[in-house]
Design a protein around this motif. Structure first.
Motif, PDB file in Angstrom:
ATOM      1  N   ALA A 296      26.002  71.248  58.795  1.00  0.00           N
ATOM      2  CA  ALA A 296      27.315  71.515  58.187  1.00  0.00           C
ATOM      3  C   ALA A 296      27.405  70.942  56.783  1.00  0.00           C
ATOM      4  O   ALA A 296      28.387  70.297  56.407  1.00  0.00           O
ATOM      5  CB  ALA A 296      28.435  70.953  59.073  1.00  0.00           C
ATOM      6  N   LYS A 297      26.383  71.192  55.966  1.00  0.00           N
ATOM      7  CA  LYS A 297      26.314  70.572  54.644  1.00  0.00           C
ATOM      8  C   LYS A 297      26.497  71.520  53.463  1.00  0.00           C
ATOM      9  O   LYS A 297      26.680  71.063  52.338  1.00  0.00           O
ATOM     10  CB  LYS A 297      24.960  69.850  54.479  1.00  0.00           C
ATOM     11  N   GLY A 298      26.430  72.849  53.659  1.00  0.00           N
ATOM     12  CA  GLY A 298      26.433  73.761  52.523  1.00  0.00           C
ATOM     13  C   GLY A 298      27.657  73.638  51.637  1.00  0.00           C
ATOM     14  O   GLY A 298      27.556  73.305  50.444  1.00  0.00           O
ATOM     15  N   LEU A 299      28.835  73.884  52.177  1.00  0.00           N
ATOM     16  CA  LEU A 299      30.072  73.787  51.419  1.00  0.00           C
ATOM     17  C   LEU A 299      30.309  72.355  50.944  1.00  0.00           C
ATOM     18  O   LEU A 299      30.781  72.126  49.829  1.00  0.00           O
ATOM     19  CB  LEU A 299      31.242  74.266  52.275  1.00  0.00           C
ATOM     20  N   ASN A 300      29.968  71.396  51.779  1.00  0.00           N
ATOM     21  CA  ASN A 300      30.193  69.999  51.429  1.00  0.00           C
ATOM     22  C   ASN A 300      29.304  69.546  50.273  1.00  0.00           C
ATOM     23  O   ASN A 300      29.728  68.749  49.435  1.00  0.00           O
ATOM     24  CB  ASN A 300      29.963  69.119  52.663  1.00  0.00           C
ATOM     25  N   LEU A 301      28.077  70.044  50.212  1.00  0.00           N
ATOM     26  CA  LEU A 301      27.217  69.716  49.079  1.00  0.00           C
ATOM     27  C   LEU A 301      27.758  70.314  47.792  1.00  0.00           C
ATOM     28  O   LEU A 301      27.686  69.696  46.726  1.00  0.00           O
ATOM     29  CB  LEU A 301      25.790  70.227  49.328  1.00  0.00           C
ATOM     30  N   ALA A 302      28.286  71.535  47.878  1.00  0.00           N
ATOM     31  CA  ALA A 302      28.903  72.141  46.700  1.00  0.00           C
ATOM     32  C   ALA A 302      30.062  71.278  46.208  1.00  0.00           C
ATOM     33  O   ALA A 302      30.235  71.075  44.996  1.00  0.00           O
ATOM     34  CB  ALA A 302      29.380  73.553  47.025  1.00  0.00           C
ATOM     35  N   ALA A 303      30.850  70.747  47.148  1.00  0.00           N
ATOM     36  CA  ALA A 303      31.978  69.897  46.765  1.00  0.00           C
ATOM     37  C   ALA A 303      31.504  68.616  46.093  1.00  0.00           C
ATOM     38  O   ALA A 303      32.131  68.136  45.138  1.00  0.00           O
ATOM     39  CB  ALA A 303      32.819  69.568  47.996  1.00  0.00           C
ATOM     40  N   SER A 304      30.396  68.057  46.562  1.00  0.00           N
ATOM     41  CA  SER A 304      29.905  66.829  45.930  1.00  0.00           C
ATOM     42  C   SER A 304      29.366  67.112  44.528  1.00  0.00           C
ATOM     43  O   SER A 304      29.512  66.284  43.616  1.00  0.00           O
ATOM     44  CB  SER A 304      28.846  66.144  46.806  1.00  0.00           C
ATOM     45  N   ASP A 305      28.764  68.293  44.317  1.00  0.00           N
ATOM     46  CA  ASP A 305      28.374  68.695  42.958  1.00  0.00           C
ATOM     47  C   ASP A 305      29.601  68.800  42.061  1.00  0.00           C
ATOM     48  O   ASP A 305      29.596  68.355  40.916  1.00  0.00           O
ATOM     49  CB  ASP A 305      27.665  70.051  42.973  1.00  0.00           C
ATOM     50  N   VAL A 306      30.652  69.443  42.585  1.00  0.00           N
ATOM     51  CA  VAL A 306      31.899  69.580  41.831  1.00  0.00           C
ATOM     52  C   VAL A 306      32.440  68.213  41.461  1.00  0.00           C
ATOM     53  O   VAL A 306      32.853  67.966  40.316  1.00  0.00           O
ATOM     54  CB  VAL A 306      32.946  70.364  42.652  1.00  0.00           C
ATOM     55  N   ASN A 307      32.438  67.299  42.427  1.00  0.00           N
ATOM     56  CA  ASN A 307      32.927  65.954  42.172  1.00  0.00           C
ATOM     57  C   ASN A 307      32.152  65.298  41.033  1.00  0.00           C
ATOM     58  O   ASN A 307      32.736  64.711  40.115  1.00  0.00           O
ATOM     59  CB  ASN A 307      32.826  65.106  43.439  1.00  0.00           C
ATOM     60  N   THR A 308      30.819  65.418  41.075  1.00  0.00           N
ATOM     61  CA  THR A 308      29.986  64.796  40.044  1.00  0.00           C
ATOM     62  C   THR A 308      30.263  65.391  38.666  1.00  0.00           C
ATOM     63  O   THR A 308      30.463  64.658  37.683  1.00  0.00           O
ATOM     64  CB  THR A 308      28.499  64.961  40.392  1.00  0.00           C
ATOM     65  N   LEU A 309      30.274  66.723  38.570  1.00  0.00           N
ATOM     66  CA  LEU A 309      30.507  67.363  37.279  1.00  0.00           C
ATOM     67  C   LEU A 309      31.912  67.055  36.765  1.00  0.00           C
ATOM     68  O   LEU A 309      32.104  66.789  35.561  1.00  0.00           O
ATOM     69  CB  LEU A 309      30.300  68.872  37.403  1.00  0.00           C
ATOM     70  N   TYR A 310      32.884  67.068  37.648  1.00  0.00           N
ATOM     71  CA  TYR A 310      34.266  66.760  37.257  1.00  0.00           C
ATOM     72  C   TYR A 310      34.377  65.341  36.709  1.00  0.00           C
ATOM     73  O   TYR A 310      34.997  65.109  35.654  1.00  0.00           O
ATOM     74  CB  TYR A 310      35.184  66.954  38.465  1.00  0.00           C
ATOM     75  N   ARG A 311      33.794  64.366  37.413  1.00  0.00           N
ATOM     76  CA  ARG A 311      33.873  62.965  36.952  1.00  0.00           C
ATOM     77  C   ARG A 311      33.184  62.797  35.601  1.00  0.00           C
ATOM     78  O   ARG A 311      33.657  62.050  34.733  1.00  0.00           O
ATOM     79  CB  ARG A 311      33.233  62.024  37.970  1.00  0.00           C
ATOM     80  N   ILE A 312      32.063  63.478  35.415  1.00  0.00           N
ATOM     81  CA  ILE A 312      31.360  63.398  34.130  1.00  0.00           C
ATOM     82  C   ILE A 312      32.212  64.005  33.020  1.00  0.00           C
ATOM     83  O   ILE A 312      32.380  63.407  31.946  1.00  0.00           O
ATOM     84  CB  ILE A 312      29.992  64.093  34.227  1.00  0.00           C
ATOM     85  N   LEU A 313      32.761  65.191  33.260  1.00  0.00           N
ATOM     86  CA  LEU A 313      33.560  65.849  32.223  1.00  0.00           C
ATOM     87  C   LEU A 313      34.828  65.056  31.905  1.00  0.00           C
ATOM     88  O   LEU A 313      35.280  65.036  30.745  1.00  0.00           O
ATOM     89  CB  LEU A 313      33.914  67.270  32.659  1.00  0.00           C
ATOM     90  N   LEU A 314      35.406  64.396  32.894  1.00  0.00           N
ATOM     91  CA  LEU A 314      36.544  63.519  32.626  1.00  0.00           C
ATOM     92  C   LEU A 314      36.179  62.455  31.607  1.00  0.00           C
ATOM     93  O   LEU A 314      36.934  62.195  30.651  1.00  0.00           O
ATOM     94  CB  LEU A 314      36.999  62.843  33.923  1.00  0.00           C
ATOM     95  N   LYS A 315      35.029  61.828  31.803  1.00  0.00           N
ATOM     96  CA  LYS A 315      34.611  60.771  30.893  1.00  0.00           C
ATOM     97  C   LYS A 315      34.190  61.327  29.530  1.00  0.00           C
ATOM     98  O   LYS A 315      34.358  60.673  28.505  1.00  0.00           O
ATOM     99  CB  LYS A 315      33.481  59.946  31.520  1.00  0.00           C
ATOM    100  N   VAL A 316      33.650  62.542  29.528  1.00  0.00           N
ATOM    101  CA  VAL A 316      33.306  63.180  28.254  1.00  0.00           C
ATOM    102  C   VAL A 316      34.559  63.400  27.418  1.00  0.00           C
ATOM    103  O   VAL A 316      34.605  63.063  26.216  1.00  0.00           O
ATOM    104  CB  VAL A 316      32.587  64.522  28.492  1.00  0.00           C
ATOM    105  N   TYR A 317      35.598  63.953  28.029  1.00  0.00           N
ATOM    106  CA  TYR A 317      36.798  64.318  27.271  1.00  0.00           C
ATOM    107  C   TYR A 317      37.768  63.160  27.068  1.00  0.00           C
ATOM    108  O   TYR A 317      38.564  63.178  26.126  1.00  0.00           O
ATOM    109  CB  TYR A 317      37.498  65.506  27.939  1.00  0.00           C
ATOM    110  N   ARG A 318      37.713  62.162  27.940  1.00  0.00           N
ATOM    111  CA  ARG A 318      38.645  61.042  27.796  1.00  0.00           C
ATOM    112  C   ARG A 318      38.038  59.840  27.087  1.00  0.00           C
ATOM    113  O   ARG A 318      38.749  59.065  26.454  1.00  0.00           O
ATOM    114  CB  ARG A 318      39.172  60.617  29.171  1.00  0.00           C
ATOM    115  N   GLU A 319      36.700  59.695  27.218  1.00  0.00           N
ATOM    116  CA  GLU A 319      36.057  58.505  26.656  1.00  0.00           C
ATOM    117  C   GLU A 319      34.934  58.835  25.679  1.00  0.00           C
ATOM    118  O   GLU A 319      34.294  57.937  25.140  1.00  0.00           O
ATOM    119  CB  GLU A 319      35.506  57.627  27.785  1.00  0.00           C
ATOM    120  N   GLY A 320      34.658  60.124  25.502  1.00  0.00           N
ATOM    121  CA  GLY A 320      33.578  60.509  24.597  1.00  0.00           C
ATOM    122  C   GLY A 320      32.189  60.225  25.134  1.00  0.00           C
ATOM    123  O   GLY A 320      31.222  60.178  24.354  1.00  0.00           O
TER     124      GLY A 320
END
Length: 394
Positions: A296-320
């Protein structure tokens, strides 16, 4: 048109990323080649890890899930004619999983996207990604007969295994790791009450079976079938008889059967590409990896990728912190390979392979008996099933 993040694909990963970015004030546009009805019609997984549940809540799309979803504290392993309970909550310090269909997750995210007014293009054709390593990354596509160009800073490839995103990376750039399994899962969706309060994963001499559910009145059952099987050869009666034969007698006796409302055969494979990024393009979910559904990992792995990219982009746009962009692939792959291992292990442990001889069958049986007979073994199964922690982005 111009945006900060172009998202290719309006499945749950693309929609979830778009929702999180929109809430954070980061502009994004979603481009999907299929219609909204087609996207919503896909029948997929229904077991959500706690990490994904919390991410959906953070995205503000969890109201219906929290109201209608089924929280499960454990699941059952069936073998040797007996059921063995895996106490997820007790073995992981209180973690659980949520039974809530991917179709429902997608519906909630689509409604949130529509309510937000953020741009989304369904029915886009001839989608092409350009200048992925240059100064002007952009996407071109045709929509309602008009050719459009979308300039952006980053592109998230959330368009699945057969999508254009991974295919846009030059040949020889990615290394693929793959295992194709010599069987598939025949799945049936039915408006019947579940045979058990929790999911049952069954190992039997005739093959694997899974008793799952979508709600207290809708069930999803699977049986392992040979890779060459055709769904047309499986009547409802044949399916129910085969499922019963693979379950412990007391469980089979409780099974309520009924007409199927959907029936399909899904092939099983393990697949990963490295790296998961190329210039301004970041691969997310099935575009970069596939797991057999056993864990039961397919959708959940996609969500963890989303989490990683989202957290990175937050820091890119908020902290440079543009330095973090180069870490996306390594951070994702660390968790992905552990989930691939668990899915491979569950698949290997519970299925009957064509070349399974008497010795191999005994090893499978003994492996199961050892793990469920050991606190450490049960804990290993439980902590992987509820989902390993998301990697922190510092």
């Amino acid at each position: 048109m111009k945006t900060q993040v172009a998202i290719i694909g309006a499945g749950p990963s693309g929609l979830l990323l778009g929702q999180l970015l929109h809430k954070a004030g980061i502009d994004n546009v979603i481009i999907e080649r299929q219609s909204a009805d087609y996207v919503l019609g896909r029948i997929r997984a229904g077991v959500l890890e706690q990490g994904m549940v919390e991410l959906l809540r953070e995205a503000g799309v969890a109201q219906r899930m929290d109201r209608e979803g089924l929280v499960h504290d454990g699941f059952e392993l069936a073998f040797d004619g007996r059921l063995e309970h895996i106490d997820l909550k007790g073995l992981t310090g209180g973690k659980t999983v949520m039974i809530y269909g991917q179709t429902e997750v997608t519906r909630d995210l689509m409604e949130a996207r529509q309510a937000s007014g953020a741009p989304i293009f369904y029915g886009a054709s001839d989608v092409q990604l350009h200048d992925l390593k240059g100064d002007t990354p952009h996407v071109t596509f045709t929509h309602n007969g008009e050719t459009l160009r979308l300039d952006c800073a980053h592109i998230a490839g959330c368009d699945g295994f057969h999508g254009v995103s991974r295919q846009s990376i030059p040949a020889g750039t990615l290394k693929a790791f793959e295992r194709v399994y010599p069987f598939g899962w025949l799945g049936v969706l039915a408006n019947t009450p579940p045979v058990n309060a929790e999911l049952i994963y069954a190992s039997h001499a005739r093959g694997f079976a899974l008793c799952s559910m979508r709600s207290p009145t809708r069930t999803r059952y699977y049986v392992q079938v040979a890779a060459e099987e055709k769904v047309e050869d499986w009547s409802d009666a044949r399916f129910w008889a085969e499922l019963k034969s693979r379950l412990p007698a007391e469980t089979a006796a409780r099974l309520v059967t009924g007409p199927s409302i959907e029936k399909s055969i899904a092939p099983l494979r393990s697949f990963v590409v490295e790296p998961m990024q190329y210039g301004h393009l970041f691969l997310v979910g099935d575009a970069a990896h596939i797991v057999p559904p056993t864990g039961a990992k397919g959708l959940n792995l996609a969500a963890s990728d989303v989490n990683t990219l989202y957290r990175i982009l937050l820091k890119v746009y908020r902290e440079g912190r543009v330095d973090l962009l180069e870490r996306y692939s390594a951070v994702c792959l660390k968790r992905i390979w552990k989930a691939e291992r668990f899915s491979w292990w569950m698949t290997s442990m519970l299925h009957r392979f064509p070349d399974t001889d008497a010795f191999s069958a005994r090893m499978q049986q003994t492996e199961l008996d050892y793990f469920v007979g050991s606190l450490a073994g049960r804990t290993t199964i439980a902590e992987n099933y509820v989902g390993l922690p998301y990697e922190a982005i510092d």
